[in-house]
Design a protein around this motif. Sequence first.
Motif, mmCIF file in Angstrom:
data_model
loop_
_atom_site.group_PDB
_atom_site.id
_atom_site.type_symbol
_atom_site.label_atom_id
_atom_site.label_comp_id
_atom_site.label_asym_id
_atom_site.label_seq_id
_atom_site.Cartn_x
_atom_site.Cartn_y
_atom_site.Cartn_z
ATOM 1 N N SER A 74 9.271 -7.005 6.490
ATOM 2 C CA SER A 74 8.408 -6.534 7.579
ATOM 3 C C SER A 74 8.620 -5.047 7.828
ATOM 4 C CB SER A 74 8.678 -7.323 8.854
ATOM 5 O OG SER A 74 8.330 -8.670 8.689
ATOM 6 N N LEU A 77 7.050 -3.172 5.037
ATOM 7 C CA LEU A 77 5.594 -3.181 5.190
ATOM 8 C C LEU A 77 5.155 -2.172 6.243
ATOM 9 C CD1 LEU A 77 2.855 -4.452 4.493
ATOM 10 C CD2 LEU A 77 3.292 -6.147 6.279
ATOM 11 N N GLU A 78 5.864 -2.123 7.358
ATOM 12 C CA GLU A 78 5.527 -1.152 8.403
ATOM 13 C C GLU A 78 5.726 0.276 7.896
ATOM 14 O OE1 GLU A 78 4.062 -1.568 11.329
ATOM 15 O OE2 GLU A 78 3.883 -3.657 10.720
ATOM 16 N N GLU A 79 6.813 0.492 7.150
ATOM 17 C CA GLU A 79 7.056 1.823 6.584
ATOM 18 C C GLU A 79 5.951 2.187 5.591
ATOM 19 O OE1 GLU A 79 10.395 4.160 3.898
ATOM 20 O OE2 GLU A 79 10.920 2.267 4.861
ATOM 21 N N TYR A 80 5.556 1.225 4.773
ATOM 22 C CA TYR A 80 4.467 1.456 3.814
ATOM 23 C C TYR A 80 3.170 1.790 4.543
ATOM 24 C CZ TYR A 80 0.728 0.342 0.562
ATOM 25 O OH TYR A 80 -0.409 0.389 -0.182
ATOM 26 N N LYS A 81 2.872 1.026 5.594
ATOM 27 C CA LYS A 81 1.647 1.297 6.362
ATOM 28 C C LYS A 81 1.701 2.682 6.989
ATOM 29 C CE LYS A 81 0.333 -3.442 7.552
ATOM 30 N NZ LYS A 81 0.208 -4.416 8.652
ATOM 31 N N GLN A 82 2.868 3.065 7.501
ATOM 32 C CA GLN A 82 3.013 4.390 8.106
ATOM 33 C C GLN A 82 2.844 5.479 7.048
ATOM 34 O OE1 GLN A 82 3.213 5.135 11.290
ATOM 35 N NE2 GLN A 82 3.159 7.287 10.765
ATOM 36 N N LEU A 84 1.192 5.206 4.276
ATOM 37 C CA LEU A 84 -0.211 5.203 3.874
ATOM 38 C C LEU A 84 -1.057 5.949 4.895
ATOM 39 C CD1 LEU A 84 -2.259 4.169 1.800
ATOM 40 C CD2 LEU A 84 -2.471 2.088 3.167
ATOM 41 N N THR A 85 -0.791 5.734 6.168
ATOM 42 C CA THR A 85 -1.521 6.443 7.222
ATOM 43 C C THR A 85 -1.244 7.939 7.136
ATOM 44 O OG1 THR A 85 -1.361 4.494 8.638
ATOM 45 C CG2 THR A 85 -1.886 6.567 9.710
ATOM 46 N N ARG A 88 -3.048 9.372 4.141
ATOM 47 C CA ARG A 88 -4.486 9.531 4.396
ATOM 48 C C ARG A 88 -4.755 10.732 5.293
ATOM 49 N NH1 ARG A 88 -6.039 3.203 5.197
ATOM 50 N NH2 ARG A 88 -6.244 2.720 2.977
#
Length: 185
Positions: A74, A77-82, A84-85, A88
Amino acid sequence: MNQLIISAATEGKEATNPLVPNVWEMGVVLVGFAVLLYIVVKFIVPMFEKTFAERAEAIEGGIAKAEAAQAEASAALEEYKQQLTDARAEANRIREEARAEGAQILADLKAKAAAESARITEQAHAAIESERQAAVVSLRSEVGTLATTLAGRIVGEALTDDQRAARVVDRFLADLETQSAGAAK
């Protein structure tokens, strides 16, 4: 006949009740059961308890490991989402910078092209004006010579005086210009 068999079987024995067990048999069974119970309680039950404890510990450890792995996944995943954001946002910022830089370069190129075009146009006008002046000077001298010669033939005398020749040429050219201006209107 059945009676006979039953009576022969009961003759040698005392009369015992078949529902009441033999005391010696009961004692032997109870001693065997006690020995078996002692062996089970002393050796087999502790092995079962040990195996049960190990399995419970392994299951609890596995659950703890699974929960830790889930928490780690988890977090990843949060680090990956951050990331990715952030990537971008960085890509959008770079794109906007490139767009602004491209617009600035385009504006600079347009300004340079306009300046170059103005310079070339000015040089062309200057070249045309100098060629026109040269053509006017050349035309004046040739027209002057022709006009002087022609006027001399018409008048019958030679126009060798430079001032007189210049006046005749200027008058002739002025007449031509007025005729051209009148025809253009």
